[in-house]
Design a protein around this motif. Sequence first.
Motif, PDB file in Angstrom:
ATOM      1  N   ALA A   1       0.820  -1.212   0.000  1.00 33.18           N
ATOM      2  CA  ALA A   1       0.000   0.000   0.000  1.00 33.18           C
ATOM      3  C   ALA A   1       0.855   1.263   0.000  1.00 33.18           C
ATOM      4  N   ILE A   2       2.095   1.163   0.472  1.00 39.27           N
ATOM      5  CA  ILE A   2       2.944   2.345   0.643  1.00 39.27           C
ATOM      6  C   ILE A   2       4.042   2.364  -0.422  1.00 39.27           C
ATOM      7  N   PRO A   3       4.082   3.414  -1.265  1.00 43.23           N
ATOM      8  CA  PRO A   3       5.146   3.536  -2.273  1.00 43.23           C
ATOM      9  C   PRO A   3       6.524   3.662  -1.620  1.00 43.23           C
ATOM     10  N   PRO A   4       7.582   3.294  -2.316  1.00 46.67           N
ATOM     11  CA  PRO A   4       8.926   3.294  -1.735  1.00 46.67           C
ATOM     12  C   PRO A   4       9.337   4.636  -1.129  1.00 46.67           C
ATOM     13  N   GLU A   5       9.005   5.767  -1.787  1.00 51.27           N
ATOM     14  CA  GLU A   5       9.478   7.057  -1.261  1.00 51.27           C
ATOM     15  C   GLU A   5       8.783   7.488   0.026  1.00 51.27           C
ATOM     16  N   LEU A   6       7.680   6.816   0.375  1.00 54.28           N
ATOM     17  CA  LEU A   6       6.998   7.139   1.635  1.00 54.28           C
ATOM     18  C   LEU A   6       7.225   6.079   2.709  1.00 54.28           C
ATOM     19  N   HIS A   7       8.000   5.065   2.372  1.00 58.88           N
ATOM     20  CA  HIS A   7       8.264   3.975   3.312  1.00 58.88           C
ATOM     21  C   HIS A   7       8.875   4.505   4.610  1.00 58.88           C
ATOM     22  N   SER A   8       9.892   5.363   4.485  1.00 54.52           N
ATOM     23  CA  SER A   8      10.591   5.858   5.677  1.00 54.52           C
ATOM     24  C   SER A   8       9.680   6.745   6.531  1.00 54.52           C
ATOM     25  N   THR A   9       8.789   7.490   5.885  1.00 56.27           N
ATOM     26  CA  THR A   9       7.879   8.358   6.648  1.00 56.27           C
ATOM     27  C   THR A   9       6.891   7.535   7.458  1.00 56.27           C
ATOM     28  N   ILE A  10       6.305   6.510   6.844  1.00 54.54           N
ATOM     29  CA  ILE A  10       5.378   5.646   7.568  1.00 54.54           C
ATOM     30  C   ILE A  10       6.106   4.883   8.667  1.00 54.54           C
ATOM     31  N   LEU A  11       7.324   4.437   8.369  1.00 56.37           N
ATOM     32  CA  LEU A  11       8.119   3.752   9.404  1.00 56.37           C
ATOM     33  C   LEU A  11       8.332   4.671  10.597  1.00 56.37           C
ATOM     34  N   GLU A  12       8.654   5.926  10.332  1.00 59.42           N
ATOM     35  CA  GLU A  12       8.870   6.876  11.413  1.00 59.42           C
ATOM     36  C   GLU A  12       7.576   7.152  12.177  1.00 59.42           C
ATOM     37  N   MET A  13       6.455   7.209  11.475  1.00 61.51           N
ATOM     38  CA  MET A  13       5.179   7.389  12.161  1.00 61.51           C
ATOM     39  C   MET A  13       4.912   6.217  13.105  1.00 61.51           C
ATOM     40  N   GLY A  14       5.242   5.015  12.644  1.00 58.66           N
ATOM     41  CA  GLY A  14       5.100   3.846  13.507  1.00 58.66           C
ATOM     42  C   GLY A  14       5.998   3.927  14.727  1.00 58.66           C
ATOM     43  N   GLN A  15       7.211   4.432  14.540  1.00 57.98           N
ATOM     44  CA  GLN A  15       8.149   4.562  15.659  1.00 57.98           C
ATOM     45  C   GLN A  15       7.678   5.615  16.662  1.00 57.98           C
ATOM     46  N   VAL A  16       7.148   6.726  16.152  1.00 58.24           N
ATOM     47  CA  VAL A  16       6.609   7.752  17.052  1.00 58.24           C
ATOM     48  C   VAL A  16       5.402   7.200  17.812  1.00 58.24           C
ATOM     49  N   ALA A  17       4.570   6.429  17.122  1.00 59.30           N
ATOM     50  CA  ALA A  17       3.417   5.815  17.780  1.00 59.30           C
ATOM     51  C   ALA A  17       3.874   4.908  18.916  1.00 59.30           C
ATOM     52  N   GLN A  18       4.945   4.136  18.696  1.00 58.68           N
ATOM     53  CA  GLN A  18       5.470   3.266  19.738  1.00 58.68           C
ATOM     54  C   GLN A  18       5.995   4.064  20.923  1.00 58.68           C
ATOM     55  N   ARG A  19       6.690   5.154  20.638  1.00 56.45           N
ATOM     56  CA  ARG A  19       7.229   5.979  21.703  1.00 56.45           C
ATOM     57  C   ARG A  19       6.114   6.604  22.544  1.00 56.45           C
ATOM     58  N   ILE A  20       5.101   7.085  21.870  1.00 55.86           N
ATOM     59  CA  ILE A  20       4.056   7.802  22.579  1.00 55.86           C
ATOM     60  C   ILE A  20       3.173   6.847  23.390  1.00 55.86           C
TER      61      ILE A  20
END
Length: 213
Positions: free
Chosen positions: A112-131
């Motif tokens: 569902a996620i194009p390659p150029e947005l992979h890192s952004t979604i990954l970071e959103m997941g990491q922020v979600a884990q932190r919060i």
Amino acid sequence: MRDAFHDDLESINSSLVEMTNLVASAMARATTALLDADLQLAEGVITADETVDLLRNEIEERSFEIMARQQPVATDLRIMVTTLRIVADLERMGDLALHVAKVARRRYPGRAIPPELHSTILEMGQVAQRIVAKAGSVIASHDAALAKELESDDDSMDALHRKLFHVLLETEWTYGMEAAIDITLCGRFYERYADHAVSVAHRVIYLVTGHKP
């Protein structure tokens, strides 16, 4: 009777922490499923959401039983009402992780996620884990100072959310409408997940201080 009442409250608080751990795991696995097109993992998140719902029902039933038996007033009543609101936030966080997993399942075997947005979604997941980890610590410790830190984490999530829209609206998009809708929805799911974690923190601040942030 008072000792039994406070034992009950501690037990419910432990269940809230357990629920926090469940929704944290759900979002972590949903993010991996989304980025890796992992159907089995996505299905696991979808199935496991029933456990979150059952735990919410259990906490609510125990809370209502305590209120009926103990008839709490003042601070104790504030604890019970706040608990019911926190459990609703946590259940909604589980639903948002479920929605992310459903996007992964819907696009399988594609991604569902194009390659150029992979890192952004990954970071959103990491922020979600932190919060959500901080939200669990706040519930366990009733640390109002730590609760206030979640605001800055939420700001990070909001910035990433805006970054997604920048790519969608201000670059030459070549992946079609379907992919744009998926990314818009997923961005919203992560952003709302963080908002509910902040809401949990605000409720704990109210519980500790008696004042709404």
